[in-house]
Design an enzyme around this catalytic site. Structure first.
Site, PDB file in Angstrom:
ATOM      1  N   PHE A 107       0.761  -1.231   0.050  1.00 23.95           N
ATOM      2  CA  PHE A 107       0.009   0.005   0.259  1.00 23.95           C
ATOM      3  C   PHE A 107       0.983   1.285  -0.213  1.00 23.95           C
ATOM      4  O   PHE A 107       0.395   2.246  -0.482  1.00 23.95           O
ATOM      5  CB  PHE A 107      -0.901  -0.003   0.951  1.00 23.95           C
ATOM      6  CG  PHE A 107      -0.049   0.384   2.541  1.00 23.95           C
ATOM      7  CD1 PHE A 107      -0.051   1.615   2.977  1.00 23.95           C
ATOM      8  CD2 PHE A 107       0.338  -0.458   3.373  1.00 23.95           C
ATOM      9  CE1 PHE A 107       0.731   1.973   3.890  1.00 23.95           C
ATOM     10  CE2 PHE A 107       1.136  -0.191   4.662  1.00 23.95           C
ATOM     11  CZ  PHE A 107       1.342   1.084   4.887  1.00 23.95           C
ATOM     12  N   LYS A 151      -1.801  -7.554  -9.093  1.00 26.55           N
ATOM     13  CA  LYS A 151      -2.703  -7.666  -8.005  1.00 26.55           C
ATOM     14  C   LYS A 151      -2.275  -6.464  -6.749  1.00 26.55           C
ATOM     15  O   LYS A 151      -1.279  -6.805  -6.282  1.00 26.55           O
ATOM     16  CB  LYS A 151      -2.620  -8.864  -7.190  1.00 26.55           C
ATOM     17  CG  LYS A 151      -3.868  -9.111  -6.427  1.00 26.55           C
ATOM     18  CD  LYS A 151      -4.094  -8.224  -5.185  1.00 26.55           C
ATOM     19  CE  LYS A 151      -3.398  -8.527  -4.379  1.00 26.55           C
ATOM     20  NZ  LYS A 151      -3.373  -7.488  -3.040  1.00 26.55           N
ATOM     21  N   ARG A 204      -5.588  -1.936  -0.158  1.00 28.50           N
ATOM     22  CA  ARG A 204      -6.065  -0.857   0.358  1.00 28.50           C
ATOM     23  C   ARG A 204      -5.485   0.645  -0.429  1.00 28.50           C
ATOM     24  O   ARG A 204      -6.245   1.623  -0.324  1.00 28.50           O
ATOM     25  CB  ARG A 204      -5.055  -0.655   1.819  1.00 28.50           C
ATOM     26  CG  ARG A 204      -5.207  -1.644   2.614  1.00 28.50           C
ATOM     27  CD  ARG A 204      -4.151  -1.625   3.734  1.00 28.50           C
ATOM     28  NE  ARG A 204      -4.188  -2.811   4.781  1.00 28.50           N
ATOM     29  CZ  ARG A 204      -3.088  -3.077   5.162  1.00 28.50           C
ATOM     30  NH1 ARG A 204      -1.689  -2.494   4.933  1.00 28.50           N
ATOM     31  NH2 ARG A 204      -3.070  -4.156   5.928  1.00 28.50           N
ATOM     32  N   SER A 219       5.520  -7.075   2.995  1.00 28.63           N
ATOM     33  CA  SER A 219       5.979  -7.638   4.613  1.00 28.63           C
ATOM     34  C   SER A 219       7.168  -8.690   4.365  1.00 28.63           C
ATOM     35  O   SER A 219       6.755  -9.429   3.693  1.00 28.63           O
ATOM     36  CB  SER A 219       5.092  -7.418   5.619  1.00 28.63           C
ATOM     37  OG  SER A 219       4.293  -8.421   5.070  1.00 28.63           O
ATOM     38  N   CYS A 264       9.949   1.512   3.356  1.00 31.64           N
ATOM     39  CA  CYS A 264      10.525   0.470   3.572  1.00 31.64           C
ATOM     40  C   CYS A 264      12.247   0.837   3.935  1.00 31.64           C
ATOM     41  O   CYS A 264      13.074   0.151   4.147  1.00 31.64           O
ATOM     42  CB  CYS A 264      10.654  -0.583   2.242  1.00 31.64           C
ATOM     43  SG  CYS A 264      11.370  -0.137   0.877  1.00 31.64           S
ATOM     44  N   GLU A 274       9.459  -4.817  12.652  1.00 29.18           N
ATOM     45  CA  GLU A 274       9.203  -3.584  11.797  1.00 29.18           C
ATOM     46  C   GLU A 274       8.147  -2.985  12.164  1.00 29.18           C
ATOM     47  O   GLU A 274       7.005  -3.468  12.197  1.00 29.18           O
ATOM     48  CB  GLU A 274       9.271  -3.915  10.505  1.00 29.18           C
ATOM     49  CG  GLU A 274       9.014  -2.803   9.541  1.00 29.18           C
ATOM     50  CD  GLU A 274       8.622  -3.270   7.972  1.00 29.18           C
ATOM     51  OE1 GLU A 274       7.897  -4.285   7.958  1.00 29.18           O
ATOM     52  OE2 GLU A 274       9.147  -2.563   7.154  1.00 29.18           O
TER      53      GLU A 274
END
Ligand code: NAD
Length: 496
Positions: free
Chosen positions: A151, A175, A179, A228, A283, A381
């Protein structure tokens, strides 16, 4: 305005799904529902993969300069739509408009890079590798690529994948994050306008079930994933078990080491922008500051001063410096980290809970001092506006802290000493290293090189790695005899 329904894009048509399973899409700055996202049904995912398969042979046969020409037109359309694309990112993600502009700019740089396909897709050859024998390496597309994105960069991360995959002659099923699906659909519109043939690019929606259908389908040849670490590891294992080529970029816990010889003002600015830009949902976000030697108190005081002045608000307001987080549940998880950190003995320097309001998913910037590596604040994280300070006596201890993380996406050092910088650059266990840079983001022509749990696979996104990931090599070994033919004369009339 009533919420719109987000279509899928299959075989050149924008289609509203027949599914009853729907996700609400929010404007994170107000909490208002702006769209409804039906998850694609199994049949719709199947149709998208079939469309991509059917389009693959003709697209692979399309001359490379013609594929590149689509990218040139796509780039121009992105430039023309630049401001609207940035606004869409802010609307569905919540980041500030300036951050969204930065995201779209970085995305266009990947399209630029893809425009160089006629050069980048060249093979190599070596004449006379043996007597009368030549050898050449030629690149071919892999086939159908599935892209699964997170997202936090709804425009840029799909564009890490799509332009290079397509220009290499692959077809694609995206894909996007459930969100933030709006930017993906806009990209489909622009790719269509750029002249991409129907079926070459498709978008389906959903969560785990849709991803699993792509991961296990025999019609998908390669998977590019960004998200993630836990999901990245699952994608890598499942995709590989189903015979696919996989690159899976995972989460991060990035450390910012500050030596006592660093430039104080510019270092603090870099730390604040690294930790709180995008509300910490990057990230490459700095999540742990590591002051080295006796500078801890001074650094923490400067951080407090700067962080307390950050303007938190809707991303669409030009004076805003930090926007909301993506969802209310995410904010609740972050608040529980704050509560647990306090219980574990970390010392809150600024407490973002004071900025929680009933409208929008805001959490103010939070700095914790005296965090230790046994705390979840350090281990996990967090992916939100929380910066932990872990103090270290010297560079060796700082490197021990950084290198004991299970993640290895990025790490930075702030110093005016070349010797410190060199030591850090060589010994740090992270794939992206910043030297007096808080967000060590490689540009499109370099790969995005996370290590450890920040990456599963061999070839990273973008840069030289991307051209290799999205192509298969053939090595052709050839020998040509002179003369010949079955009706030719005696064997001595032939060459080698
Ligand atoms: P996420 O892992 O929850 O979701 C990413 C994608 O995976 C989404 O499309 C989602 O629908 C899908 N997904 C989620 N759970 C799944 C499951 N159990 N099985 C199959 N598919 C599943 O990530 P997110 O919250 O959207 O994004 C934030 C994460 O992405 C952070 O961890 C961040 O560090 C990471 N990220 C990494 C990079 C990088 O370059 N390494 C870049 C951007 C974001």
């Amino acid at each position: 305005m009533p919420p719109t329904t987000v279509p899928a894009y299959i075989d050149g048509r924008f289609r509203e799904s027949g599914s009853d399973e729907r996700e609400e899409i929010f404007d994170p700055s107000t909490g208002e529902v702006i769209a409804l996202l039906p998850y694609s049904t199994a049949d719709e995912v199947e149709a998208a993969i079939r469309a991509a398969r059917a389009a693959a042979p003709a697209w692979a046969d399309t001359p490379v300069p013609d594929r590149a020409a689509v990218m040139f037109r796509f780039k121009q359309l992105l430039e023309d739509d630049f401001e609207e694309l940035a606004r869409l990112v802010t609307r569905e993600n919540g980041k500030t408009l300036d951050e969204s502009r930065g995201e779209v700019r970085r995305a266009i740089e990947v399209v630029d890079f893809a425009c160089g396909a006629p050069t980048m897709l060249m093979g190599t050859n070596l004449d006379q590798i043996a007597d009368g024998i030549d050898e050449e390496l030629v690149r071919f597309p892999v086939g159908v690529v599935a892209g699964i994105s997170p997202f936090n960069f709804p425009n840029m991360v799909p564009l890490w994948m799509i332009p290079i995959a397509l220009v290499c002659g692959n077809t694609f099923v995206l894909k996007p994050s459930q969100r933030t699906p709006l930017s993906a659909i806009r990209l489909a519109e622009l790719l269509e306008q750029a002249g991409l043939p129907p079926g070459t690019f498709n978008v389906v929606h959903g969560a785990k079930q849709t991803v699993d259908a792509l991961l296990t389908h025999p019609g998908v040849d390669a998977v590019s994933f960004v998200g993630s670490a836990q999901v990245a590891s699952y994608i890598y294992a499942t995709g590989a078990a189903h015979g696919k080529r996989v690159q899976a970029l995972g989460g991060a816990k990035n450390h910012l080491v500050v030596m006592d010889d660093a430039d104080p003002e510019r270092t603090v600015s870099s730390l604040v922008s690294s930790a709180f830009g995008n509300a910490g949902q990057r990230c490459l976000a700095g999540s742990v500051a590591v002051p080295v030697g006796g500078i801890g108190d001074e650094l923490v005081a400067a951080l407090k001063d700067r962080v307390e002045g950050l303007r938190v608000g809707p991303g669409s307001d030009p004076s805003t410096e930090m926007g909301p987080v993506i969802r209310d549940e995410r904010r609740k998880e972050l608040v529980s980290y704050v509560e647990e950190g306090i219980e574990a003995g970390a010392q809150p320097v600024t407490d973002g809970r004071s900025l929680i309001r009933s409208e929008g998913f805001y959490l103010g910037p939070t700095v914790f001092d005296h965090v230790t590596p046994d705390m979840r604040l350090w281990k996990d994280e967090l992916f939100g506006p929380i910066l932990s300070v872990v103090r270290a006596a010297d560079i060796d201890e700082a490197l021990r802290v950084v290198n004991s993380s299970t993640y290895g996406n990025a790490a930075s050092i702030f110093t005016s000493s070349g010797a410190n910088a060199r030591e850090f650059r060589r010994r740090v266990e992270a794939g992206m290293v910043g030297i007096n840079i808080g967000i060590a983001a490689p540009m499109a022509f370099f790969p995005f090189t996370g290590w450890k749990n920040s990456f599963f696979g061999d070839l990273h996104a973008t840069g030289a790695d991307a051209w290799r990931f999205y192509t298969r090599h053939k090595v052709v070994t050839s020998r040509w005899w002179t003369g010949g033919g079955f009706d030719a004369a005696a064997p001595e009339g032939r060459g080698h």
